[in-house]
Design an enzyme around this catalytic site. Structure first.
Site, mmCIF file in Angstrom:
data_model
loop_
_atom_site.group_PDB
_atom_site.id
_atom_site.type_symbol
_atom_site.label_atom_id
_atom_site.label_comp_id
_atom_site.label_asym_id
_atom_site.label_seq_id
_atom_site.Cartn_x
_atom_site.Cartn_y
_atom_site.Cartn_z
ATOM 1 N N GLU A 163 48.661 9.384 23.528
ATOM 2 C CA GLU A 163 49.038 10.671 24.098
ATOM 3 C C GLU A 163 49.722 11.518 23.028
ATOM 4 O O GLU A 163 50.935 11.355 22.787
ATOM 5 C CB GLU A 163 50.013 10.474 25.252
ATOM 6 N N GLU A 167 58.149 11.215 26.858
ATOM 7 C CA GLU A 167 59.322 11.851 27.478
ATOM 8 C C GLU A 167 60.514 10.894 27.486
ATOM 9 O O GLU A 167 61.670 11.315 27.398
ATOM 10 C CB GLU A 167 58.965 12.323 28.901
ATOM 11 N N HIS A 218 56.541 6.133 27.239
ATOM 12 C CA HIS A 218 56.063 7.516 27.396
ATOM 13 C C HIS A 218 56.912 8.419 26.496
ATOM 14 O O HIS A 218 58.126 8.208 26.360
ATOM 15 C CB HIS A 218 56.178 7.950 28.860
ATOM 16 N N ASN A 229 50.007 9.864 36.292
ATOM 17 C CA ASN A 229 51.463 9.800 36.127
ATOM 18 C C ASN A 229 52.081 11.001 36.837
ATOM 19 O O ASN A 229 51.969 12.135 36.367
ATOM 20 C CB ASN A 229 51.784 9.835 34.619
ATOM 21 N N GLY A 281 51.325 18.214 28.854
ATOM 22 C CA GLY A 281 51.870 19.280 29.686
ATOM 23 C C GLY A 281 51.813 20.659 29.045
ATOM 24 O O GLY A 281 52.439 21.605 29.520
ATOM 25 N N SER A 330 46.930 16.765 28.838
ATOM 26 C CA SER A 330 46.254 17.901 29.460
ATOM 27 C C SER A 330 44.792 17.625 29.811
ATOM 28 O O SER A 330 43.939 18.507 29.684
ATOM 29 C CB SER A 330 46.376 19.147 28.575
ATOM 30 N N LYS A 347 55.105 11.652 37.217
ATOM 31 C CA LYS A 347 56.389 12.022 36.597
ATOM 32 C C LYS A 347 57.468 12.211 37.673
ATOM 33 O O LYS A 347 57.479 11.513 38.664
ATOM 34 C CB LYS A 347 56.230 13.267 35.728
HETATM 35 C C1 PEP Z 1 51.432 12.499 30.667
HETATM 36 O O1 PEP Z 1 52.565 12.866 30.912
HETATM 37 O O2 PEP Z 1 51.218 11.287 30.508
HETATM 38 C C2 PEP Z 1 50.375 13.503 30.553
HETATM 39 C C3 PEP Z 1 49.268 13.159 29.961
HETATM 40 O O3 PEP Z 1 50.642 14.732 31.080
HETATM 41 P P1 PEP Z 1 49.620 15.988 31.209
HETATM 42 O O4 PEP Z 1 48.298 15.453 31.683
HETATM 43 O O5 PEP Z 1 50.260 16.893 32.202
HETATM 44 O O6 PEP Z 1 49.516 16.580 29.846
#
Ligand code: PEP
Length: 251
Positions: A167, A97, A95, A9, A173, A212, A11
């Protein structure tokens, strides 16, 4: 047998120049044959990425789709039928966000989920708890509720053509990762919840972990029995690191 999947992703990252560089990097990767790989660029770059990755065995998905599957008067949105036309295969739905920063409601997410499936695309439904909810011991309750929003409206069959990404919001992040056991516990609970409605669907659906994930922790996470791959944010912006994560999934 579920095929492992690793999805990147991107983003809201990337410029014309950096996207070309990333495409070039992805094209040089030697990918294991037993992993499905997909990238989710900003919509602005989807066409460029699809063209740039021709022949590279990497699917392209969108980070968002409109609540309507067909094109029409909805300023600023992109319909799932337009995404199909462009060559996309997947769409992220829910997601954190979008749920938390943009305030997307369960109803909106369900409309998007339905529109995506109606167009023949596969939704990647993202679910997960906040730090506050984990600390209050509500993780499984939250995840169960997020899944039930979809199941109550569309039935368990909705997951015959969907991917689920667990997630934890506190791990996205932040550099904090759920331990392999923490992630496995939630994945197993998700599969058990689905199995109560339909064991075949539960066994077939791919459950990705996101939060992460890096090359350094991917092997351990992906070795857990109910983790079928990963949804990768930050680390997917570096082709070499993303490649190492994909190889970890192929082991
Ligand atoms: C994500 O935004 O789906 C995600 C898993 O981000 P990150 O790997 O940067 O934590």
């Amino acid at each position: 047998m579920r095929r492992t999947m690793v999805a990147g992703n991107w983003k809201m990252h990337g410029t014309c120049a950096s996207v070309v560089e990333l495409i070039d990097g992805l094209r040089t990767l030697t990918l294991p044959g037993n992993v499905d790989v997909a990238v989710f660029p900003p919509e602005l770059f989807i066409d460029r990425v699809i063209n740039g990755l021709q022949g590279a065995s990497i699917s392209v998905g969108a980070q968002n789709a409109a609540i309507e599957s067909r094109q029409g008067a909805l300023t600023g949105e992109i319909s799932s039928s337009q995404l199909v036309d462009a060559g996309c295969k997947f769409v992220l739905v829910g997601h954190s966000e979008r749920r938390l920063i943009l305030g997307e409601s369960d109803e909106t997410l369900n409309r998007k989920f339905a529109a995506v499936q109606a167009s023949g695309l596969t939704p990647v439904l993202c679910i997960g708890e906040t730090l506050e909810q984990r600390e209050a011991g509500q993780t499984l309750e939250v995840v169960e509720r997020q899944l039930n929003v979809v199941i109550d409206e569309f039935g368990i069959e909705a997951f015959e053509n969907a991917v689920i990404a667990y997630e934890p919001v506190w791990a996205i992040g932040t550099g904090l990762t759920a331990s392999p056991q923490q992630a496995q516990d939630v994945h197993a609970a998700i599969r058990t919840q689905l199995a109560k409605k339909n064991s075949e669907v539960a066994q077939g659906v791919r459950l990705l972990y996101g939060g992460s994930v890096k090359a350094a922790n991917a092997v351990e996470l992906f070795s857990m029995p109910d983790i079928d791959g990963g949804l990768i944010g930050g680390a997917s912006l570096n082709a070499d690191e993303f490649g190492a994560i994909i190889r970890a999934a192929g082991n």
